[in-house]
Design a protein around this motif. Structure first.
Motif, PDB file in Angstrom:
ATOM      1  N   GLY A  88      55.368  45.103  27.968  1.00  0.00           N
ATOM      2  CA  GLY A  88      56.184  44.152  28.997  1.00  0.00           C
ATOM      3  C   GLY A  88      56.337  44.912  30.475  1.00  0.00           C
ATOM      4  N   LEU A  91      51.912  45.342  31.984  1.00  0.00           N
ATOM      5  CA  LEU A  91      51.263  44.269  31.940  1.00  0.00           C
ATOM      6  C   LEU A  91      51.777  43.304  32.802  1.00  0.00           C
ATOM      7  CD1 LEU A  91      48.429  43.264  30.738  1.00  0.00           C
ATOM      8  CD2 LEU A  91      49.881  42.261  29.073  1.00  0.00           C
ATOM      9  N   ARG A  93      52.933  40.027  34.701  1.00  0.00           N
ATOM     10  CA  ARG A  93      53.140  38.659  33.935  1.00  0.00           C
ATOM     11  C   ARG A  93      51.870  37.603  34.088  1.00  0.00           C
ATOM     12  NH1 ARG A  93      59.517  37.155  33.747  1.00  0.00           N
ATOM     13  NH2 ARG A  93      60.025  39.407  33.495  1.00  0.00           N
ATOM     14  N   ASP A  94      51.074  37.877  35.243  1.00  0.00           N
ATOM     15  CA  ASP A  94      49.945  37.275  35.420  1.00  0.00           C
ATOM     16  C   ASP A  94      48.521  37.969  35.223  1.00  0.00           C
ATOM     17  OD1 ASP A  94      50.103  39.044  37.574  1.00  0.00           O
ATOM     18  OD2 ASP A  94      49.412  37.652  39.278  1.00  0.00           O
ATOM     19  N   GLY A  95      48.880  39.178  34.163  1.00  0.00           N
ATOM     20  CA  GLY A  95      47.945  39.991  33.956  1.00  0.00           C
ATOM     21  C   GLY A  95      47.285  39.229  32.723  1.00  0.00           C
ATOM     22  N   LYS A  96      46.204  40.090  32.114  1.00  0.00           N
ATOM     23  CA  LYS A  96      45.485  39.552  30.916  1.00  0.00           C
ATOM     24  C   LYS A  96      44.856  40.905  30.199  1.00  0.00           C
ATOM     25  CE  LYS A  96      42.401  35.703  29.843  1.00  0.00           C
ATOM     26  NZ  LYS A  96      41.267  34.973  30.477  1.00  0.00           N
ATOM     27  N   LEU A 113      52.503  40.415  22.416  1.00  0.00           N
ATOM     28  CA  LEU A 113      51.968  39.853  23.679  1.00  0.00           C
ATOM     29  C   LEU A 113      52.178  38.237  23.443  1.00  0.00           C
ATOM     30  CD1 LEU A 113      48.882  41.755  24.482  1.00  0.00           C
ATOM     31  CD2 LEU A 113      50.775  42.070  25.703  1.00  0.00           C
ATOM     32  N   LEU A 116      55.726  37.772  24.389  1.00  0.00           N
ATOM     33  CA  LEU A 116      56.098  38.134  25.805  1.00  0.00           C
ATOM     34  C   LEU A 116      55.329  36.968  26.740  1.00  0.00           C
ATOM     35  CD1 LEU A 116      55.358  41.872  26.312  1.00  0.00           C
ATOM     36  CD2 LEU A 116      57.442  40.952  25.696  1.00  0.00           C
ATOM     37  N   ARG A 118      52.268  36.865  27.383  1.00  0.00           N
ATOM     38  CA  ARG A 118      51.072  37.335  28.282  1.00  0.00           C
ATOM     39  C   ARG A 118      49.967  36.855  27.692  1.00  0.00           C
ATOM     40  NH1 ARG A 118      55.342  39.244  30.480  1.00  0.00           N
ATOM     41  NH2 ARG A 118      55.120  41.225  31.374  1.00  0.00           N
ATOM     42  N   CYS A 120      45.989  36.903  26.382  1.00  0.00           N
ATOM     43  CA  CYS A 120      45.290  37.923  25.964  1.00  0.00           C
ATOM     44  C   CYS A 120      44.199  37.564  24.899  1.00  0.00           C
ATOM     45  CB  CYS A 120      46.280  38.877  25.101  1.00  0.00           C
ATOM     46  SG  CYS A 120      46.639  38.285  23.458  1.00  0.00           S
ATOM     47  N   ARG A 231      59.481  43.872  36.545  1.00  0.00           N
ATOM     48  CA  ARG A 231      58.627  42.919  35.575  1.00  0.00           C
ATOM     49  C   ARG A 231      58.877  42.953  34.367  1.00  0.00           C
ATOM     50  NH1 ARG A 231      53.410  46.502  35.897  1.00  0.00           N
ATOM     51  NH2 ARG A 231      52.882  45.489  38.075  1.00  0.00           N
ATOM     52  N   HIS A 233      60.521  41.722  30.699  1.00  0.00           N
ATOM     53  CA  HIS A 233      61.198  40.619  30.175  1.00  0.00           C
ATOM     54  C   HIS A 233      62.430  40.988  29.681  1.00  0.00           C
ATOM     55  CE1 HIS A 233      59.439  42.868  27.100  1.00  0.00           C
ATOM     56  NE2 HIS A 233      60.067  42.366  26.180  1.00  0.00           N
TER      57      HIS A 233
END
Ligand SMILES: *Cc1c(COP(=O)(O)O)cnc(C)c1O
Length: 398
Positions: A88, A91, A93-96, A113, A116, A118, A120, A231, A233
């Motif tokens: 959390g 990575l 929030r707009d990552g992958k 994930l 969260l 995210r 993936c 960043r 959550h």
């Protein structure tokens, strides 16, 4: 009981009536570690703040960050809390993420994930086959949006030692970031950021450092910790906030597990006295070698071929013999002072025996002797696995 090494018998049996925990944490701790908990500490007091500072300093020294690029952030909770905090916090929030899955802990990362929210991908190798560099490279080429790769160092659900160096090189060559769940490996296996470049890794108090449960810790590049501001959550799992408060006040946010920290500092002293990572790694490898040789002599076979066996935990196939019953095997071993661990394979029945904790190869030999007695008591005269298990074993070669 025969002392394993030296005159002061460092591997005396646990307190009366306590079995050895041949499990991957919580595990058997030394008498000194247990004794270190017989005192109360004020979390705001200078003495405890000094303990926290020492804990962070010592963990960074074990990590081998001689350049000072990394920092260590301890966090309350079990290891899973630290994994979730790492994901959390590091990575975006707009990552992958690309998660390399070959067992329960990799699956848990994917599940986390999902919670969260995210994005993936995963490469799922099933129960135990290792992810390889070439397939990771192909996946990274196929999707430029993948920002992070997440790897489990030693997948404790089978005991496989994943090819960390190979994966780290690919991730670095492709310009992506690496997050590592080194829960069951840190302290016993090398994870030097100068050789294996990584963004962040996590481990916890009750694995190879041989402390008691109560907290985990993240070791991450300072620039990444700084970039993680705002960043997370979750307030309680925010690595940046925990770090910022610790840097400013020397204190943990919210009540720290004071007794577990005191025990951990004692465990760190013993880790250092044993010769650090190299010493611990050698003892665990000797534990594994005694265990595997002894069990094979009884007819058992390991899931993994020797090149892939970690010195952390070993999966054995259940014998094919009709009189073998795992529950009874477990109970009879427990009655002799040894707690083992059920298996996690989906295809064939298995069980696991941990090599970590305050144990040496003399104790592993006693365990093998106990297994031999238990088989006799059960009427199992041959511990060989079924042919399905051996077919499974043939799938993984060096
Ligand atoms: C032990 C372990 C964890 C964390 O488990 P907890 O039960 O939350 O402490 C995570 N990953 C691996 C590989 C582990 O061995």
């Amino acid at each position: 009981m025969t002392p394993a090494s030296g005159a002061n018998a460092p591997f005396d049996p646990p307190a009366q009536g306590e079995p050895y925990l041949l499990t991957p944490g919580p595990l058997t701790t030394s008498a000194e570690v247990k004794t270190a908990m017989l005192k109360d500490w004020g979390s705001w007091d200078g003495d405890f703040r000094a303990m926290t500072a020492e804990l962070r300093r010592h963990l960074l020294a074990i990590a081998g960050d001689s350049e000072g690029y990394y920092d260590c952030v301890p966090l309350q909770g079990s290891g899973t809390f630290a994994v979730e905090a790492m994901l959390g916090s590091f990575l975006p929030r707009d990552g992958k993420a690309l998660v390399l899955v070959n067992g329960a802990y990799g699956q848990r990362i994917v599940q986390t994930l999902g919670y969260l929210g995210r994005a993936c991908w995963m490469i799922d190798k099933g129960d135990y086959l290792p992810p390889r560099g070439a397939e990771v490279a192909a996946a990274l080429d196929a999707d430029p949006a993948i920002s992070h790769v997440v790897l489990v160092h030693c997948e404790t659900s089978s005991g496989i030692l994943n090819p960390l160096q190979e994966i780290a090189e690919v991730v670095a060559a492709k310009g992506r970031k690496l997050l590592i769940d080194s829960m069951s490996a840190f302290g016993a296996l090398d994870l030097n950021p100068e050789e294996v470049p990584y963004t962040a890794m996590v481990s916890s108090a009750n694995k190879c450092i041989e402390g008691v449960p109560g907290f985990g810790f993240v070791i991450a590049r300072k620039t990444e910790i700084e970039a993680a501001k705002g960043r997370s959550h979750s307030l309680s799992l925010d690595i940046h906030d925990q770090w910022a408060v610790m840097e400013k006040t020397g204190q943990w946010r919210y009540t720290p597990p004071t007794h577990a920290v005191a025990a951990f500092l004692q465990a760190l002293k013993q880790h250092e006295a044993e010769g650090g990572v190299a010493g611990r790694s050698a003892r665990y490898a000797a534990n594994r070698d005694t265990l595997v040789a002894g069990m094979r002599a009884l007819g058992f076979e390991t899931l993994l071929q020797d090149d892939w066996l970690s010195p952390i935990i070993v999966t054995f196939f259940n014998p094919a013999h009709p009189k073998f019953d795992f529950k009874r095997f477990y109970d009879l071993l427990k009655a002799r002072g040894f707690i083992i661990y059920p298996g996690k394979l989906t295809v064939v029945d298995s069980f696991r025996i941990g090599c970590i904790g305050h144990l040496d190869s003399a104790i592993m030999q006693q365990l093998v002797d106990a297994v031999s007695e238990v088989l006799k008591e059960m009427g199992v005269d041959d511990a060989a696995p079924p042919s399905a298990a051996m077919n499974e074993r043939a799938k993984l070669v060096a």
